[in-house]
Design a protein around this motif. Structure first.
Motif, PDB file in Angstrom:
ATOM      1  N   GLN B 196     -36.122  15.557   1.534  1.00  0.00           N
ATOM      2  CA  GLN B 196     -35.739  16.970   1.641  1.00  0.00           C
ATOM      3  C   GLN B 196     -36.944  17.887   1.393  1.00  0.00           C
ATOM      4  O   GLN B 196     -37.064  18.943   2.010  1.00  0.00           O
ATOM      5  N   LEU B 239     -35.090  27.498  -7.335  1.00  0.00           N
ATOM      6  CA  LEU B 239     -34.621  26.214  -6.786  1.00  0.00           C
ATOM      7  C   LEU B 239     -33.237  26.340  -6.142  1.00  0.00           C
ATOM      8  O   LEU B 239     -32.992  25.836  -5.040  1.00  0.00           O
ATOM      9  N   ALA B 240     -32.334  27.033  -6.845  1.00  0.00           N
ATOM     10  CA  ALA B 240     -30.945  27.113  -6.364  1.00  0.00           C
ATOM     11  C   ALA B 240     -30.831  27.843  -5.031  1.00  0.00           C
ATOM     12  O   ALA B 240     -29.847  27.656  -4.316  1.00  0.00           O
ATOM     13  N   SER B 241     -31.843  28.650  -4.711  1.00  0.00           N
ATOM     14  CA  SER B 241     -31.751  29.422  -3.465  1.00  0.00           C
ATOM     15  C   SER B 241     -32.217  28.610  -2.260  1.00  0.00           C
ATOM     16  O   SER B 241     -32.081  29.052  -1.127  1.00  0.00           O
ATOM     17  N   PHE B 242     -32.785  27.419  -2.495  1.00  0.00           N
ATOM     18  CA  PHE B 242     -33.291  26.631  -1.363  1.00  0.00           C
ATOM     19  C   PHE B 242     -32.144  25.956  -0.617  1.00  0.00           C
ATOM     20  O   PHE B 242     -31.231  25.397  -1.209  1.00  0.00           O
ATOM     21  N   HIS B 243     -32.218  26.062   0.669  1.00  0.00           N
ATOM     22  CA  HIS B 243     -31.173  25.495   1.521  1.00  0.00           C
ATOM     23  C   HIS B 243     -31.766  25.159   2.887  1.00  0.00           C
ATOM     24  O   HIS B 243     -32.886  25.561   3.205  1.00  0.00           O
ATOM     25  N   PHE B 244     -30.991  24.457   3.676  1.00  0.00           N
ATOM     26  CA  PHE B 244     -31.468  24.012   4.988  1.00  0.00           C
ATOM     27  C   PHE B 244     -30.619  24.644   6.078  1.00  0.00           C
ATOM     28  O   PHE B 244     -29.438  24.912   5.872  1.00  0.00           O
TER      29      PHE B 244
END
Lengths: 319, 386
Positions: B196, B239-244
């Motif tokens: 990821q 970190l929590a804002s990371f997405h795909f």
């Protein structure tokens, strides 16, 4: 050295070897062979019931926290990496999954088998409660286990994952699964029967987490977005009033006992509070099935009271 | 006989330089072909061992050798497949799939995206620190750690593929969480990240800044344009804002290592890739490596073919040196005659010299061969496998 003396030494050596081997075996028998991490309590409960003392089941979520909005830190991820099996709920429950490094081969998504029937939450509202901060329930509905048939399927997935790791446990795990699914099926039938008696009866839910419960049992349910310990603002009460015009419910289903002032204010509006705990984290007393039995009993009582109230109204239409 | 050898020994000692040159030349001639074969054997053993430890490989259709070299030695991959292939293999239940994404390089070393299962599969232990836990973490192979001079807690910025390509690969500041123990395999040279994290570098995933001072409440993390190269940094705060975005099944990987449950499952899985029109292929790395090694052996045979005339020429030269030497020693031989020695004695003396030189050259050859044997593994690791 005499032959007798030599034999004695050999015998003593053998005795020591056998004792050491025996103690090793005892050690192995004493420690669980399988370390399982479950991301919520229902899955932890299923694993505990299915594997018994053979597995050490860990629920890494702190007591009191909602596992749906919890996220593991690096240390917890390290612990999870060392587990033999990581049980996931699926349906978007683990929003942190794309931000951590976990061994894919150890992950078991227990709701994958019914992923084509996941429910999507429309028009989710961002809100905050507890230490978790701001969050919303957008995306997929995730309290899959409140549909007891789905809970049975998740238990099956847990059993499959355990058997994949330890095929030699197959017979005992399947035996335990049969018992567990039987108990879940009983609750399922009981709830179906309860709701079927008056399926159009309107109910309110304090939080949008009962989607699968409503779908499975045909509950006529509309949801607000309240917390049991926080008095909703005036706008919410006004929203409730307008909702009641189309949906004249007299019971509101709560995750936990609401604060007395909220319950009293609802009572003034002739709305009784019913607790149906999702039991996502380990309960303070009892276990998953006991909590679900209490939930079903509470809902049954609510339906009974509604029926009684209806019969009183029908007997005295103009009091 | 003893006196013959004594006299021969004294003669050789008297003419040290000439004797030494002869011994070294003969020693090298003896050792060279054998040493070459020893190096080739070591290369074969090491390459076969890694290939045999990798039961099956699935990758884009094309060169099987390229696929094997990319997945096993992290060379550049000519083509990629989608992550959906991993799910398809897992769904069969015949094999455990281990995706590998070896596309990027960081400071000259391969940056390899894997899942945490890879470390267990390759039996990679930690020398210090921990395995990657969060997005943006990396763990270094033993050699990579030594070359980069990094330790757990340090950061390692990835190299932008092209600084002028603003929409391209995003440089990311990686957090070094651990160093792997030495394995004497290509894993020692690699920088490992979670798959990821590799996709974040690829630009498939990003975080959102929540700092209101940024001007936009929701500005995505991306390299800033300008003179310098900006790095995306994943911190506990963002970190929590990371997405795909997009379908994860379409996210790229370079190969899948498939570990079948048994021989039957292996055969069934291979049967799935028989379609000639498919965009993927399955190969057995051991077979591909064997074919590669056969080419190496062809080179070995070529060396042999070259070494044989060279050896004969060197021997003829040695015979010539001896013949010339005897001519130079004509007066010395006559003196031996005059003091009453028979021609047989002269032949015995010369033969003793030849035997002593041959034995010394043989001993030197053996020593050289032993030295090559000790250093062959390191030589192969550096010049053949790395």
């Amino acid at each position: 050295m005499s032959i007798q003396h030599w034999w004695r030494r050999v015998a003593l050596g053998l005795l020591f070897f056998v004792a050491a081997a025996g103690s090793d075996l005892a050690g192995a028998a004493g420690s669980p062979a399988l370390k399982i991490i479950a991301v919520n309590y229902p899955l932890a409960y299923f694993a505990e019931r299915l594997a018994g003392a053979r597995a050490r089941v860990v629920l890494p979520v702190p007591a009191g926290a909602d596992p749906a909005f919890w996220r593991p830190d690096a240390r917890t991820v390290g612990t999870m990496q060392k587990a033999d099996l990581i049980l996931l709920n699926g349906a978007g429950y683990e929003k942190w999954l794309s931000q951590v490094s976990l061994p894919r081969l150890k992950l078991a998504n227990t709701s994958l088998g019914f992923q084509d029937t996941y429910l999507r939450i429309e028009n989710a509202v961002v809100h905050s409660h507890g230490p978790g901060g701001l969050h919303s329930h957008e995306g997929l509905a995730f309290t899959t286990w409140l549909d007891f048939e789905q809970a049975g399927k998740q238990a099956q997935a847990v059993a499959d994952a355990i058997v994949r790791k330890h095929p030699e446990w197959k017979s005992i795990v399947l035996e335990n699964l049969e018992t567990l699914r039987g108990e879940l099926a009983e609750l399922d039938a009981e709830l179906k029967q309860t709701v079927a008696a008056d399926p159009r009866r309107p109910f309110l839910a304090s939080h949008p987490i009962y989607q699968y419960l409503a779908r499975r049992y045909g509950l006529n349910l509309k949801s607000v977005h309240w917390e049991p310990e926080e008095m909703p603002p005036a706008a919410e009460w006004q929203g409730l009033q307008s909702m009641l015009k189309d949906h004249p419910a007299r019971r509101m289903i709560w995750e936990a006992q609401p604060a007395p002032e909220i319950a009293a204010k609802l009572k003034d509006m002739e709305i009784e509070s019913v607790v149906f705990a999702p039991c996502a984290n380990r309960p303070e007393d009892g276990d998953f099935l006991e909590v679900m039995k209490r939930n079903v009993d509470a809902l049954k009582a609510a339906f009974r009271q509604e029926k009684r109230a209806n019969s009183v109204i029908s007997k005295n239409p103009n009091p | 006989m003893q006196h013959d050898f004594y006299l021969a020994w004294r003669y050789l000692r008297h003419n040290k330089a000439r004797s030494l040159i002869l011994i070294v030349c003969l020693g090298v001639i003896i050792a060279l072909p054998l040493a070459l074969h020893r190096v080739l054997d070591e290369a074969e053993r090491r390459m076969s061992a890694r290939a045999e430890a990798t039961p099956l490989l699935v990758g884009a259709r094309g060169s099987a050798a390229d696929l094997v070299l990319n997945a096993l030695y992290f060379t550049e991959s000519p083509a990629f497949i989608g992550m959906g292939e991993v799910d398809r293999i897992a769904a069969t239940g015949w094999a455990d799939p281990l995706p590998v994404y070896a596309r990027f390089r960081v400071r000259g070393l391969p940056l390899v995206g894997v899942t945490m299962d890879y470390f267990e599969f390759r039996d990679l232990a930690l020398a210090e620190g921990d395995l990657p836990a969060l997005l943006g973490d990396c763990v270094l192979g033993a050699e990579a750690g030594r070359r980069l001079r990094l330790a757990p807690g340090d950061t390692l910025p990835t190299t932008p593929e092209n600084v002028f390509d603003l929409a391209g690969v995003h440089p990311l500041k990686l957090n070094v969480t651990g160093i792997l123990a030495k394995t004497h395999t290509p894993d020692d040279q690699a920088v490992f990240v979670d798959l990821q994290t590799a996709w974040v570098i690829e630009g498939l995933g990003h975080g959102h800044e929540t700092n209101p001072r940024a001007g936009r409440a929701d500005s995505p993390f991306a390299p800033a344009s300008g003179d310098g190269v900006a790095y995306t940094e994943i911190t506990p705060d963002n970190l929590a804002s990371f997405h795909f975005h997009g379908d994860p099944a379409g996210f790229p990987i370079s190969a899948v290592i498939a570990v079948p449950r048994d021989a039957r499952a292996s055969a069934l899985l291979r049967g799935r890739y028989l379609d000639d029109d498919a965009r993927t292929q399955i190969v057995r790395p051991s077979e591909v490596t064997r074919s590669l090694l056969q080419n190496i052996f062809r080179i070995g045979a070529l060396f042999d073919a070259i070494l044989l005339p060279l050896g004969i020429a060197a021997l003829l030269m040695t015979v010539l040196v001896f013949a010339l030497s005897l001519r130079l020693r004509q007066r010395e031989i006559e003196t031996i005659h005059l003091i009453g020695c028979s021609p047989m004695t002269v032949i015995r003396l010369v033969a003793a010299e030849i035997v002593l030189i041959a034995c010394s050259a043989g001993a030197l050859g053996w020593v050289l061969l032993q030295a090559v044997g000790v250093g062959a593994a390191e030589f192969v690791r550096h010049f053949v496998i790395a």
